[in-house]
Design a protein around this motif. Structure first.
Motif, PDB file in Angstrom:
ATOM      1  N   TYR A 127      84.934  65.024  71.501  1.00 38.30           N
ATOM      2  CA  TYR A 127      84.916  64.990  72.957  1.00 38.30           C
ATOM      3  C   TYR A 127      85.381  63.623  73.465  1.00 38.30           C
ATOM      4  N   PRO A 128      85.835  63.536  74.722  1.00 38.50           N
ATOM      5  CA  PRO A 128      86.216  62.237  75.285  1.00 38.50           C
ATOM      6  C   PRO A 128      85.044  61.256  75.247  1.00 38.50           C
ATOM      7  N   ASP A 129      85.364  59.976  75.150  1.00 39.26           N
ATOM      8  CA  ASP A 129      84.325  58.959  75.006  1.00 39.26           C
ATOM      9  C   ASP A 129      83.276  59.032  76.107  1.00 39.26           C
ATOM     10  N   HIS A 130      83.709  59.299  77.342  1.00 37.39           N
ATOM     11  CA  HIS A 130      82.762  59.273  78.451  1.00 37.39           C
ATOM     12  C   HIS A 130      81.806  60.467  78.433  1.00 37.39           C
ATOM     13  N   PHE A 131      82.153  61.504  77.635  1.00 35.25           N
ATOM     14  CA  PHE A 131      81.320  62.701  77.611  1.00 35.25           C
ATOM     15  C   PHE A 131      80.666  62.951  76.256  1.00 35.25           C
ATOM     16  N   ALA A 132      81.104  62.240  75.229  1.00 43.23           N
ATOM     17  CA  ALA A 132      80.659  62.547  73.862  1.00 43.23           C
ATOM     18  C   ALA A 132      79.148  62.492  73.722  1.00 43.23           C
ATOM     19  N   GLU A 133      78.527  61.433  74.230  1.00 44.86           N
ATOM     20  CA  GLU A 133      77.089  61.293  74.053  1.00 44.86           C
ATOM     21  C   GLU A 133      76.325  62.367  74.816  1.00 44.86           C
ATOM     22  N   ALA A 134      76.829  62.726  75.997  1.00 43.87           N
ATOM     23  CA  ALA A 134      76.183  63.787  76.775  1.00 43.87           C
ATOM     24  C   ALA A 134      76.306  65.133  76.057  1.00 43.87           C
ATOM     25  N   ALA A 135      77.463  65.397  75.443  1.00 43.80           N
ATOM     26  CA  ALA A 135      77.649  66.655  74.715  1.00 43.80           C
ATOM     27  C   ALA A 135      76.704  66.737  73.523  1.00 43.80           C
ATOM     28  N   GLU A 136      76.504  65.602  72.851  1.00 46.69           N
ATOM     29  CA  GLU A 136      75.603  65.578  71.706  1.00 46.69           C
ATOM     30  C   GLU A 136      74.155  65.822  72.149  1.00 46.69           C
ATOM     31  N   ALA A 137      73.788  65.232  73.270  1.00 45.29           N
ATOM     32  CA  ALA A 137      72.434  65.450  73.794  1.00 45.29           C
ATOM     33  C   ALA A 137      72.267  66.900  74.247  1.00 45.29           C
ATOM     34  N   GLU A 138      73.286  67.443  74.890  1.00 50.46           N
ATOM     35  CA  GLU A 138      73.249  68.828  75.368  1.00 50.46           C
ATOM     36  C   GLU A 138      72.971  69.799  74.226  1.00 50.46           C
ATOM     37  N   ALA A 139      73.516  69.498  73.043  1.00 48.62           N
ATOM     38  CA  ALA A 139      73.397  70.398  71.900  1.00 48.62           C
ATOM     39  C   ALA A 139      71.971  70.517  71.381  1.00 48.62           C
ATOM     40  N   VAL A 140      71.105  69.547  71.684  1.00 42.98           N
ATOM     41  CA  VAL A 140      69.720  69.592  71.200  1.00 42.98           C
ATOM     42  C   VAL A 140      68.717  69.714  72.345  1.00 42.98           C
ATOM     43  N   ALA A 141      69.200  69.907  73.560  1.00 44.11           N
ATOM     44  CA  ALA A 141      68.308  70.025  74.716  1.00 44.11           C
ATOM     45  C   ALA A 141      67.590  71.374  74.707  1.00 44.11           C
ATOM     46  N   THR A 142      66.385  71.383  75.232  1.00 52.38           N
ATOM     47  CA  THR A 142      65.649  72.639  75.395  1.00 52.38           C
ATOM     48  C   THR A 142      65.878  73.232  76.780  1.00 52.38           C
ATOM     49  N   THR A 143      66.171  72.376  77.763  1.00 50.85           N
ATOM     50  CA  THR A 143      66.455  72.810  79.134  1.00 50.85           C
ATOM     51  C   THR A 143      67.638  72.022  79.671  1.00 50.85           C
ATOM     52  N   ILE A 144      68.582  72.722  80.287  1.00 52.13           N
ATOM     53  CA  ILE A 144      69.732  72.087  80.933  1.00 52.13           C
ATOM     54  C   ILE A 144      69.791  72.596  82.364  1.00 52.13           C
ATOM     55  N   ARG A 145      69.750  71.670  83.304  1.00 54.77           N
ATOM     56  CA  ARG A 145      69.896  72.024  84.719  1.00 54.77           C
ATOM     57  C   ARG A 145      71.115  71.290  85.254  1.00 54.77           C
ATOM     58  N   GLU A 146      71.998  72.010  85.924  1.00 58.55           N
ATOM     59  CA  GLU A 146      73.264  71.412  86.341  1.00 58.55           C
ATOM     60  C   GLU A 146      73.634  71.842  87.750  1.00 58.55           C
ATOM     61  N   TYR A 147      74.039  70.845  88.549  1.00 57.92           N
ATOM     62  CA  TYR A 147      74.648  71.133  89.852  1.00 57.92           C
ATOM     63  C   TYR A 147      76.145  70.896  89.715  1.00 57.92           C
ATOM     64  N   ALA A 148      76.936  71.938  89.995  1.00 55.57           N
ATOM     65  CA  ALA A 148      78.385  71.876  89.853  1.00 55.57           C
ATOM     66  C   ALA A 148      79.037  72.005  91.226  1.00 55.57           C
ATOM     67  N   THR A 161      67.086  79.766  74.002  1.00 53.40           N
ATOM     68  CA  THR A 161      67.175  78.308  74.044  1.00 53.40           C
ATOM     69  C   THR A 161      68.626  77.862  73.927  1.00 53.40           C
ATOM     70  N   PRO A 162      69.091  76.934  74.749  1.00 53.20           N
ATOM     71  CA  PRO A 162      68.323  76.273  75.802  1.00 53.20           C
ATOM     72  C   PRO A 162      68.248  77.121  77.071  1.00 53.20           C
ATOM     73  N   LEU A 163      67.249  76.806  77.893  1.00 51.46           N
ATOM     74  CA  LEU A 163      67.218  77.373  79.238  1.00 51.46           C
ATOM     75  C   LEU A 163      68.304  76.688  80.051  1.00 51.46           C
ATOM     76  N   LEU A 164      69.218  77.463  80.614  1.00 52.53           N
ATOM     77  CA  LEU A 164      70.297  76.915  81.429  1.00 52.53           C
ATOM     78  C   LEU A 164      70.132  77.398  82.865  1.00 52.53           C
ATOM     79  N   TRP A 165      70.046  76.451  83.772  1.00 54.76           N
ATOM     80  CA  TRP A 165      69.895  76.748  85.200  1.00 54.76           C
ATOM     81  C   TRP A 165      71.001  75.994  85.930  1.00 54.76           C
ATOM     82  N   ALA A 166      71.929  76.729  86.513  1.00 51.59           N
ATOM     83  CA  ALA A 166      73.082  76.122  87.179  1.00 51.59           C
ATOM     84  C   ALA A 166      73.088  76.465  88.661  1.00 51.59           C
ATOM     85  N   VAL A 167      73.317  75.448  89.480  1.00 53.19           N
ATOM     86  CA  VAL A 167      73.543  75.640  90.911  1.00 53.19           C
ATOM     87  C   VAL A 167      75.016  75.366  91.173  1.00 53.19           C
ATOM     88  N   LEU A 168      75.743  76.375  91.631  1.00 56.99           N
ATOM     89  CA  LEU A 168      77.168  76.254  91.897  1.00 56.99           C
ATOM     90  C   LEU A 168      77.404  76.123  93.395  1.00 56.99           C
TER      91      LEU A 168
END
Length: 279
Positions: A86-107, A156-163
């Motif tokens: 992944y791009p440098d600015h997103f790599a660490e977030a992608a790695e964390a996302e892969a082990v998260a139990t809950t992801i909440r995102e506003y897009a 798992t993970p619980l994904l909650w997205a607000v679009l």
């Protein structure tokens, strides 16, 4: 309070380094706070490294080797752990996302990466890389779709997205691509695999007008917030800052349509796009 669970060192280089860091720290008789002090980081940051939710950067690895007397172990191994598709600015977030139990995102502008179809992702990447060879676009799309395999697990993970409603109205790739992409999001919602809400235009001004927001919670580590801009991203772990972003998300969700109303709107807009392609 339960202790940290044993990590599987084979699951990823990051998890391996985290398990070894915890072992070396405890062998030295240091708490997470005590190890964090000479590194000028919090004890919770050390906990995130040990839990595998944060990547160990080279400057920290060198200091950890010196403090714990590990003879360059972390310096040598963090180079391999830092490699990412992944791009440098997103790599660490992608790695964390892969082990998260809950992801909440506003897009606010695009369908979140975990919910994208292949055609939508391809249209998005092509628009952002106008002169890139097709092989490069193929690789970006493949990496994007690989992330969505997180949703193969039924719970798992619980994904909650607000679009934002703009996500529904912006024609990425044309009407056929949008019809498929929104139908995919709606299907995940109707199967109860994800929670989706739409923030309608008539909600007016709101607390997250300035950008996107992703919140990630973990079983054995403090939560993280990720904010992304044009070619840049920032992972936040300060507890007070993350708490403020959690409130921001809750306020956005409170202003959005209910999940039932949102799925009905997404499905309706998808059908409108589909009808546009019919002769």
């Amino acid at each position: 309070m339960p202790g940290p669970k044993d990590l599987d060192p084979s699951s990823s280089p990051r998890a391996f380094l985290g398990a070894e860091l915890r072992f070396a720290r405890e062998k030295s008789g240091l708490t997470q706070d005590e190890l964090g002090q000479p590194l000028f980081v919090s004890g919770s940051f050390i906990g995130q490294l040990e839990a595998g939710t944060r990547r160990m950067h080279l400057e920290y690895a060198r200091q950890i080797d010196e403090i714990l007397g590990t003879e360059g172990f972390f310096t040598r191994n963090c180079v391999a752990a830092a490699k990412s598709k992944y791009p440098d600015h997103f790599a660490e977030a992608a790695e964390a996302e892969a082990v998260a139990t809950t992801i909440r995102e506003y897009a606010p502008l695009l369908i979140p990466g975990l919910l994208q179809t292949e055609a939508y992702a391809r249209a998005m990447f092509r628009a952002g890389h106008l002169t890139a060879p097709e092989e490069a676009i193929d690789e970006l799309v493949a990496n994007r779709l690989a992330r969505s395999q997180l949703l193969d697990d039924p719970t798992t993970p619980l994904l909650w997205a607000v679009l934002d409603e703009a996500v529904l109205r912006r024609r990425v790739g044309g009407s056929a691509v949008m019809a498929e992409a929104l139908a995919h999001v709606a299907a995940l919602g109707f199967r109860h695999r994800v929670i989706v809400q739409v923030l309608p235009f008539d909600a007016g001004a709101h607390v997250a007008l300035e950008g996107s927001l992703k919140l990630m919670a973990f079983e054995d580590a403090p939560p993280l917030a990720y904010l992304q801009g044009l070619g840049t991203g920032r992972l936040q772990d300060d507890p007070a800052t993350v708490t403020q972003y959690e409130l921001t998300y809750e306020l956005v969700a409170a202003s959005a349509l209910s999940p039932q109303q949102s799925l009905a709107l997404i499905e309706s807009v998808a059908e409108d796009y589909a009808h546009e392609d019919q002769p």
